[in-house]
Design a protein around this motif. Sequence first.
Motif, PDB file in Angstrom:
ATOM      1  N   CYS A  18       0.850  -1.186   0.000  1.00 23.42           N
ATOM      2  CA  CYS A  18       0.000   0.000   0.000  1.00 23.42           C
ATOM      3  C   CYS A  18       0.887   1.238   0.000  1.00 23.42           C
ATOM      4  O   CYS A  18       1.762   1.391   0.848  1.00 23.42           O
ATOM      5  CB  CYS A  18      -0.909   0.009   1.224  1.00 23.42           C
ATOM      6  SG  CYS A  18      -1.873   1.523   1.389  1.00 23.42           S
ATOM      7  N   THR A  19       0.655   2.132  -0.967  1.00 21.59           N
ATOM      8  CA  THR A  19       1.438   3.365  -1.047  1.00 21.59           C
ATOM      9  C   THR A  19       0.588   4.588  -0.718  1.00 21.59           C
ATOM     10  O   THR A  19       1.026   5.718  -0.924  1.00 21.59           O
ATOM     11  CB  THR A  19       2.051   3.527  -2.451  1.00 21.59           C
ATOM     12  OG1 THR A  19       0.995   3.515  -3.419  1.00 21.59           O
ATOM     13  CG2 THR A  19       3.038   2.414  -2.745  1.00 21.59           C
ATOM     14  N   HIS A  20      -0.605   4.375  -0.188  1.00 20.88           N
ATOM     15  CA  HIS A  20      -1.464   5.495   0.194  1.00 20.88           C
ATOM     16  C   HIS A  20      -0.836   6.229   1.384  1.00 20.88           C
ATOM     17  O   HIS A  20      -0.411   5.611   2.349  1.00 20.88           O
ATOM     18  CB  HIS A  20      -2.853   4.988   0.577  1.00 20.88           C
ATOM     19  CG  HIS A  20      -3.773   6.075   1.029  1.00 20.88           C
ATOM     20  ND1 HIS A  20      -4.341   6.954   0.151  1.00 20.88           N
ATOM     21  CD2 HIS A  20      -4.196   6.430   2.256  1.00 20.88           C
ATOM     22  CE1 HIS A  20      -5.082   7.803   0.818  1.00 20.88           C
ATOM     23  NE2 HIS A  20      -5.017   7.511   2.098  1.00 20.88           N
ATOM     24  N   HIS A  54      -4.554   1.130   6.353  1.00 13.45           N
ATOM     25  CA  HIS A  54      -5.420   2.304   6.270  1.00 13.45           C
ATOM     26  C   HIS A  54      -6.896   1.944   6.174  1.00 13.45           C
ATOM     27  O   HIS A  54      -7.749   2.806   6.316  1.00 13.45           O
ATOM     28  CB  HIS A  54      -5.072   3.149   5.040  1.00 13.45           C
ATOM     29  CG  HIS A  54      -3.749   3.797   5.120  1.00 13.45           C
ATOM     30  ND1 HIS A  54      -2.659   3.326   4.444  1.00 13.45           N
ATOM     31  CD2 HIS A  54      -3.327   4.877   5.809  1.00 13.45           C
ATOM     32  CE1 HIS A  54      -1.627   4.085   4.705  1.00 13.45           C
ATOM     33  NE2 HIS A  54      -1.993   5.027   5.532  1.00 13.45           N
ATOM     34  N   LYS A  56      -8.213   1.202   3.417  1.00 14.69           N
ATOM     35  CA  LYS A  56      -8.602   1.676   2.087  1.00 14.69           C
ATOM     36  C   LYS A  56      -8.812   0.494   1.146  1.00 14.69           C
ATOM     37  O   LYS A  56      -8.148  -0.529   1.261  1.00 14.69           O
ATOM     38  CB  LYS A  56      -7.518   2.575   1.480  1.00 14.69           C
ATOM     39  CG  LYS A  56      -7.208   3.801   2.284  1.00 14.69           C
ATOM     40  CD  LYS A  56      -8.233   4.859   2.012  1.00 14.69           C
ATOM     41  CE  LYS A  56      -7.826   6.137   2.735  1.00 14.69           C
ATOM     42  NZ  LYS A  56      -8.851   7.137   2.696  1.00 14.69           N
ATOM     43  N   HIS A  58      -8.357  -1.008  -2.539  1.00 20.38           N
ATOM     44  CA  HIS A  58      -7.486  -0.880  -3.697  1.00 20.38           C
ATOM     45  C   HIS A  58      -8.121  -1.652  -4.846  1.00 20.38           C
ATOM     46  O   HIS A  58      -8.481  -2.812  -4.689  1.00 20.38           O
ATOM     47  CB  HIS A  58      -6.097  -1.449  -3.396  1.00 20.38           C
ATOM     48  CG  HIS A  58      -5.369  -0.694  -2.337  1.00 20.38           C
ATOM     49  ND1 HIS A  58      -4.478   0.309  -2.631  1.00 20.38           N
ATOM     50  CD2 HIS A  58      -5.404  -0.783  -0.988  1.00 20.38           C
ATOM     51  CE1 HIS A  58      -3.979   0.792  -1.497  1.00 20.38           C
ATOM     52  NE2 HIS A  58      -4.538   0.147  -0.489  1.00 20.38           N
TER      53      HIS A  58
END
Length: 79
Positions: A18-20, A54, A56, A58
């Motif tokens: 994850c690069t958020h 997070h 989130k 994806h």
Amino acid sequence: AAPGVRTAGPKLLLRFTCTHAPDDGIPDSEREVVKQISRSSYEKGVVLARCPCHGKLHLIADNLGWFGDDKNVEEMLAA
């Protein structure tokens, strides 16, 4: 076994980082996501994976055109 899909049929092992929000202080070791996904959904349907760092979602595959023209993460990265 990796967490993920519980339905019958062939599976794929999905692994991504994850690069958020890269500056949020979460170490890289906690950003790695490993999930088991349905091969059929990856090739013909929609696959969303939730990261634990997070929460989130994806987008991994969208063969139904719900989110745009790219069909899967391989095509998204190639663009």
